[in-house]
Design an enzyme around this catalytic site. Sequence first.
Site, PDB file in Angstrom:
ATOM      1  N   GLY A  71     -10.201  13.356 -56.456  1.00 46.27           N
ATOM      2  CA  GLY A  71     -10.889  13.448 -57.753  1.00 46.27           C
ATOM      3  C   GLY A  71      -9.808  13.591 -58.776  1.00 46.27           C
ATOM      4  O   GLY A  71      -8.804  13.757 -58.618  1.00 46.27           O
ATOM      5  N   GLN A  73      -7.589  12.987 -62.835  1.00 45.51           N
ATOM      6  CA  GLN A  73      -6.801  11.946 -63.223  1.00 45.51           C
ATOM      7  C   GLN A  73      -5.549  11.753 -62.686  1.00 45.51           C
ATOM      8  O   GLN A  73      -5.432  11.805 -61.498  1.00 45.51           O
ATOM      9  CB  GLN A  73      -6.798  12.306 -64.943  1.00 45.51           C
ATOM     10  CG  GLN A  73      -8.193  12.290 -65.454  1.00 45.51           C
ATOM     11  CD  GLN A  73      -8.831  10.961 -66.105  1.00 45.51           C
ATOM     12  OE1 GLN A  73      -8.210   9.972 -66.313  1.00 45.51           O
ATOM     13  NE2 GLN A  73     -10.062  11.039 -66.645  1.00 45.51           N
ATOM     14  N   TYR A  76       1.724  13.922 -61.501  1.00 44.21           N
ATOM     15  CA  TYR A  76       3.071  13.546 -61.167  1.00 44.21           C
ATOM     16  C   TYR A  76       3.398  14.362 -59.930  1.00 44.21           C
ATOM     17  O   TYR A  76       3.262  15.572 -59.855  1.00 44.21           O
ATOM     18  CB  TYR A  76       4.184  13.518 -62.092  1.00 44.21           C
ATOM     19  CG  TYR A  76       5.571  13.712 -61.709  1.00 44.21           C
ATOM     20  CD1 TYR A  76       5.940  12.378 -61.449  1.00 44.21           C
ATOM     21  CD2 TYR A  76       6.223  14.892 -61.438  1.00 44.21           C
ATOM     22  CE1 TYR A  76       7.449  12.292 -60.923  1.00 44.21           C
ATOM     23  CE2 TYR A  76       7.646  14.636 -60.963  1.00 44.21           C
ATOM     24  CZ  TYR A  76       8.256  13.148 -60.725  1.00 44.21           C
ATOM     25  OH  TYR A  76       9.485  13.331 -60.510  1.00 44.21           O
ATOM     26  N   SER A 137      -1.757  22.060 -60.025  1.00 48.93           N
ATOM     27  CA  SER A 137      -3.013  21.168 -60.343  1.00 48.93           C
ATOM     28  C   SER A 137      -3.761  20.822 -58.937  1.00 48.93           C
ATOM     29  O   SER A 137      -3.162  21.191 -57.979  1.00 48.93           O
ATOM     30  CB  SER A 137      -2.553  19.747 -60.521  1.00 48.93           C
ATOM     31  OG  SER A 137      -1.611  19.725 -61.860  1.00 48.93           O
ATOM     32  N   LEU A 138      -5.078  20.704 -59.194  1.00 50.44           N
ATOM     33  CA  LEU A 138      -5.738  20.496 -57.990  1.00 50.44           C
ATOM     34  C   LEU A 138      -6.646  19.201 -58.058  1.00 50.44           C
ATOM     35  O   LEU A 138      -7.180  18.695 -58.980  1.00 50.44           O
ATOM     36  CB  LEU A 138      -7.166  21.800 -57.658  1.00 50.44           C
ATOM     37  CG  LEU A 138      -6.539  22.910 -57.141  1.00 50.44           C
ATOM     38  CD1 LEU A 138      -5.663  23.844 -57.984  1.00 50.44           C
ATOM     39  CD2 LEU A 138      -7.723  23.852 -57.056  1.00 50.44           C
ATOM     40  N   GLY A 150      -5.355  18.115 -52.148  1.00 49.64           N
ATOM     41  CA  GLY A 150      -5.439  19.587 -52.288  1.00 49.64           C
ATOM     42  C   GLY A 150      -4.765  20.049 -53.423  1.00 49.64           C
ATOM     43  O   GLY A 150      -5.057  19.697 -54.542  1.00 49.64           O
ATOM     44  N   CYS A 168      -3.205  15.203 -65.910  1.00 50.12           N
ATOM     45  CA  CYS A 168      -4.744  15.400 -65.708  1.00 50.12           C
ATOM     46  C   CYS A 168      -5.483  15.119 -66.704  1.00 50.12           C
ATOM     47  O   CYS A 168      -6.756  15.369 -66.848  1.00 50.12           O
ATOM     48  CB  CYS A 168      -4.916  16.859 -65.377  1.00 50.12           C
ATOM     49  SG  CYS A 168      -3.780  17.601 -63.882  1.00 50.12           S
TER      50      CYS A 168
END
Length: 215
Positions: A71, A73, A76, A137-138, A150, A168
């Site tokens: 899922g 966007q 990096y 970030s997830l 993850g 994101c």
Amino acid sequence: MPGSLGFRELGLVPYEPTWHAMQRFTEGRDRDTADEVWLVQHPPIFTQGLAGKAEHLLLPGDIAVVQVDRGGQVTYHGPGQLVVYLMLDVRRLGFGVRELVSRIERSLIALLASYDVTAVAQKDAPGVYVDGAKIASLGLRIRNGYSFHGLALNVDMDLEPFRRINPCGYAGLAMTQLCDLAGPIEFAEVSARLRAQLVKHLDYAEQTTLAGGID
């Protein structure tokens, strides 16, 4: 309460073979397969999620872009970032996807608190933030009740490539990292502390270290 959560410390590994190994693990598992977490670093790469839009890739330059099945966007990955892949039987854990995301965020927030860094989650933007700047970030994928992909925690890395994208999908989103907030730190210690927090917040009884690499 689930039993043991197994961890593989894989070091610096290429992104695409690791991603495909996650897919194979998920496709081949069944209800008796033990859950695993893989802790890695990657050479520089941009990954574009299922919802990714081309306009969020501003100037990737010499860093490759890979379209992936998680899922979210674009983000990096690079050396000095702790990337944690969670191959979990979500149904066996007994909570939904939103609860899983919240528990992962709480694990990160508790880890950062152990370094005297105050972090928060945001309901409308998954991840963990410090004073408005994103530090973790997830991006998950759930297939047949099993999670993969993850989180990515910025520990001690070159943040410049984040300026080549809208991280994101958010234009102008500031990024930060643990070493700039807590001073010199040991990467292995961050990994160990995060392992303990994931075991606690995902309600496992204990953790084990798994030997060997991945196929």
